[in-house]
Design a protein around this motif. Structure first.
Motif, PDB file in Angstrom:
ATOM      1  N   ALA A  16      19.001  76.607  53.370  1.00  9.63           N
ATOM      2  CA  ALA A  16      20.100  77.537  53.667  1.00  9.63           C
ATOM      3  C   ALA A  16      20.533  78.284  52.414  1.00  9.63           C
ATOM      4  O   ALA A  16      20.727  79.503  52.425  1.00  9.63           O
ATOM      5  N   PHE A  37      22.491  82.017  58.264  1.00  7.49           N
ATOM      6  CA  PHE A  37      21.832  80.738  58.493  1.00  7.49           C
ATOM      7  C   PHE A  37      22.418  80.121  59.759  1.00  7.49           C
ATOM      8  O   PHE A  37      23.633  80.000  59.901  1.00  7.49           O
ATOM      9  N   LEU A  64      27.669  73.151  58.191  1.00 12.03           N
ATOM     10  CA  LEU A  64      27.895  74.574  57.899  1.00 12.03           C
ATOM     11  C   LEU A  64      29.026  74.764  56.887  1.00 12.03           C
ATOM     12  O   LEU A  64      28.970  75.659  56.048  1.00 12.03           O
ATOM     13  N   ILE A  89      27.481  74.174  53.537  1.00 12.64           N
ATOM     14  CA  ILE A  89      26.634  75.311  53.143  1.00 12.64           C
ATOM     15  C   ILE A  89      27.510  76.504  52.746  1.00 12.64           C
ATOM     16  O   ILE A  89      27.247  77.185  51.748  1.00 12.64           O
ATOM     17  N   ALA A  90      28.566  76.725  53.509  1.00 12.99           N
ATOM     18  CA  ALA A  90      29.462  77.846  53.186  1.00 12.99           C
ATOM     19  C   ALA A  90      30.065  77.658  51.793  1.00 12.99           C
ATOM     20  O   ALA A  90      30.227  78.616  51.041  1.00 12.99           O
ATOM     21  N   VAL A 121      27.365  81.657  58.165  1.00 13.99           N
ATOM     22  CA  VAL A 121      26.831  80.452  58.809  1.00 13.99           C
ATOM     23  C   VAL A 121      27.179  80.487  60.290  1.00 13.99           C
ATOM     24  O   VAL A 121      28.257  80.932  60.680  1.00 13.99           O
ATOM     25  N   THR A 122      26.235  80.018  61.113  1.00 16.20           N
ATOM     26  CA  THR A 122      26.439  80.083  62.556  1.00 16.20           C
ATOM     27  C   THR A 122      25.620  78.988  63.235  1.00 16.20           C
ATOM     28  O   THR A 122      24.989  78.169  62.561  1.00 16.20           O
ATOM     29  N   MET A 145      31.527  83.100  59.179  1.00 18.92           N
ATOM     30  CA  MET A 145      30.909  82.271  60.208  1.00 18.92           C
ATOM     31  C   MET A 145      31.059  82.938  61.562  1.00 18.92           C
ATOM     32  O   MET A 145      31.910  83.792  61.766  1.00 18.92           O
TER      33      MET A 145
END
Lengths: 234, 395
Positions: B34, B45, B64, B67-68, B76-77, B106
């Protein structure tokens, strides 16, 4: 005079194949009888052996290759069908049942079908009526009353020709009656469909259904099924 | 136009090396993947949701959010969030929390899920899958838009005066995509609410999706959210890139042949011909991807599946390099030059949604009232909301 479209599905795999031979004999009688009654018949043969390379994809991911797609299109346009399978291990062959299991449930609704099977022994005779007929009942097709079954001894039996004749006549009369078309025209909506079924032709979207009302912020209608024996109601 | 990758989170044995990653390894690697997606210039991602082995992604918002925190621009999704077996109340809470932590970078995609045994694990019945999805979204939609919700439906206990916390970031709900490949009701729901519509574009010939996307566009217009061209469409896709076609086929074939779902089925070449899968040189992948626009019209998000079927992490990172360096820049340029000016270039970002709601005014920042005894029964939970009945006068 009508021009009928007959689709012959044969699952015989040897060449020459006795299953194909049986399907051809039935087809010839259907064509001849229809002609006597002033009709013409256009025959399309689907030799399932040729679809074998596309079968794994169709079974594993409903991905229909070009030959499968042509077969589905032909069956969708058919006025009647001759479906013939060899019997292996006391069952219609896997190729035959796999092919029909891949088809949409609503592709063959109301269509008249001659069911035919070949086997090495007469002990398999009931495969047509007990197994193949059930498959076509599920597909809501209309198998003719006379089933065709040929084991080794039948090929030299004159009674067999009579049975082929009978099945062919039943098929021609059902085609002529226009039952399949009429039931599809009058009652198509009464059968269960899914979007894109019937070989990709079933594309109507009913915007006025309970689910569509739910999709657009509504609620499902409360159940109106009242229990007539509900003890709480005295 | 946004480009990104979507992962189903499968932990699959690498058929070439025979190595099966541990859950720990695969989870660590997905974070690397990611983060690298952002490094090579991708925009999105997406992670799937599963509740059984061999998948790891049962808690997408946790992943997520992490990752964010490690990225700056990446959106992110999910692909997808299960709208059937999750309680919409939990979804409202978890994704609003993610939205705050990701500072709006997101969105989420809703799907029904295709694993039958999952339903009973969460107390649901797969035969009710579609009505569940529709009703649950109706509730989720309200939970993010109304401070206090009274609600009654078929599938979960009724709510009386319920407030989902935290309220969405800037009081603007996350953008929602509805993923579907065969269900007109889902396309209708996406259109009714003016949400996005996503077709996974993996298994079937593209003509199959075309009908539903066209239907969604028509209905989007019908409900007054804009013209057909302004409807927000996303597509999946599957690609494997190498220097040339031969190399790509040689490298990918062992993974394709044993891939979950379609492995041991069609030949790779047949699958390429019949589905949107592209295996080949950057140019071949570009050419195939451009056909998507020809079929579906201008669309706003393209997600590629590149990390499944046991592909080792180094190979996936290399795929990202190739995508970022040789494929996506060309696609961006080509698609932008072909785009109808009426069609939006991107799906709405958080900033776009804030602007649409408030214009230049400052967004609402809900501040809870002190507990006056009514905080669990509704009424006026926030300082700027008016109480319907002033039943607890202050002394």
């Amino acid at each position: 005079m009508t021009d009928f479209r007959l689709v012959v599905v044969s699952a015989g795999v040897s060449d020459p194949s006795s299953t194909r031979l049986l399907a051809d004999r039935a087809t010839q009688r259907v064509t001849a009888l229809a002609k006597e009654r002033g009709h013409t018949v256009t025959v399309t043969t689907v030799d399932l052996r040729e679809l074998l390379p596309e079968l794994p994809a169709a079974l594993s991911s409903q991905l229909l290759g070009p030959r499968f797609t042509r077969a589905v299109d032909a069956l969708g346009a058919a006025d009647a069908i001759v479906a013939a399978a060899p019997v292996y291990k006391a069952s219609a062959s896997g190729l035959f049942t796999s092919f029909f299991q891949v088809l949409d449930n609503d592709l063959l609704i109301g269509k008249p079908v001659i069911l035919a099977a070949t086997a090495g022994t007469a002990r398999h005779a009931l495969v047509v009526d007990e197994e193949m007929r059930a498959l076509f009942a599920y597909l809501r097709a209309l198998p003719v009353p006379t089933s065709l079954f040929a084991s080794t001894e039948d090929w030299t039996d004159t009674g067999f020709g009579t049975r082929i004749d009978r099945a062919a006549r039943e098929l021609v009369l059902l085609m002529e009656s226009g039952f399949a078309r009429a039931v599809r025209d009058d009652a198509w909506g009464a059968y269960q469909h899914s979007y894109g079924s019937a070989g990709g032709t079933e594309l109507d979207i009913d915007l006025n259904s309970d689910l569509m009302r739910l999709a657009t912020g509504g609620t499902l209608r409360p159940s109106t099924d009242e229990d007539p024996f509900d003890p709480r109601k005295g | 136009m946004q480009f990104g990758i979507m992962s189903v989170s499968d932990i699959t044995r690498d058929p070439v090396s025979g190595h099966t990653p541990s859950e720990a390894e695969r989870i660590e690697n997905i974070v690397k993947i990611a983060v690298h997606a952002e490094e090579v210039g991708l925009d999105v991602f997406a992670i799937g949701e599963h509740h059984n082995p061999p998948f790891f992604s049962s808690s997408p918002t946790t992943l997520l959010a992490h990752i964010a925190a490690l990225t700056k621009t990446l959106t992110v999704t999910t692909s997808t969030t299960l709208i059937t077996t999750n309680d919409p109340v939990r979804l409202a809470e978890e994704y609003a929390m993610l939205q705050h932590l990701a500072k709006g970078r997101m969105d989420l995609m809703l799907g029904r899920g295709n694993t039958a045994p999952v339903y009973p694990w969460f107390g649901q019945d797969i035969r009710q899958g579609l009505p569940l999805a529709l009703e649950n979204y109706n509730l989720l939609h309200r939970l993010w838009r109304e401070d206090v919700v009274d609600w009654e439906g078929q599938f979960r206990t009724p709510l009386q005066g319920f407030t989902s916390t935290p309220r969405p970031l800037d009081d603007v709900p996350p953008f929602v995509w509805h993923g579907s490949i065969r269900t007109p009701e889902i396309a209708e729901q996406a259109a009714f609410y003016g949400n996005g519509y996503f077709a996974n574009n993996i298994f079937w010939p593209k003509e199959h999706y075309k009908r539903l996307i066209t239907f969604y566009r028509q209905r989007f217009e019908h409900y007054g959210h804009g013209t057909r061209k302004q409807a927000v469409v996303g597509l999946g896709g599957q690609a494997f890139i190498a220097k040339n076609s031969q190399e790509a086929h040689d490298q990918f074939r062992p993974y394709f042949d044993e891939a979950p779902v379609y492995g041991n089925g069609p030949r790779m070449e047949d699958f390429e011909e019949m589905t949107p899968l592209s295996v080949g040189s950057p140019q071949e992948v570009i050419d195939k991807t451009l056909t998507f626009r020809d079929a579906f019209g201008d669309y706003q998000r393209q997600l590629f599946l590149i990390d499944h079927a046991g592909l080792p992490v180094d190979m996936v990172l290399k795929q990202l390099d190739l995508l970022g360096e040789h494929v996506v820049p060309v696609l961006r340029e080509e698609l932008e030059s072909r785009r109808d000016p009426e069609a939006p270039a991107n799906p709405p970002s958080h900033a776009d949604l804030v602007k649409a709601k408030y214009g230049d005014a400052a967004p609402r920042q809900p501040r809870p009232n002190a507990n006056r005894g009514d905080n669990v029964t509704g009424g006026s939970p926030y300082q700027d909301s008016e109480s319907a009945v002033d039943s607890y006068p202050t002394l």
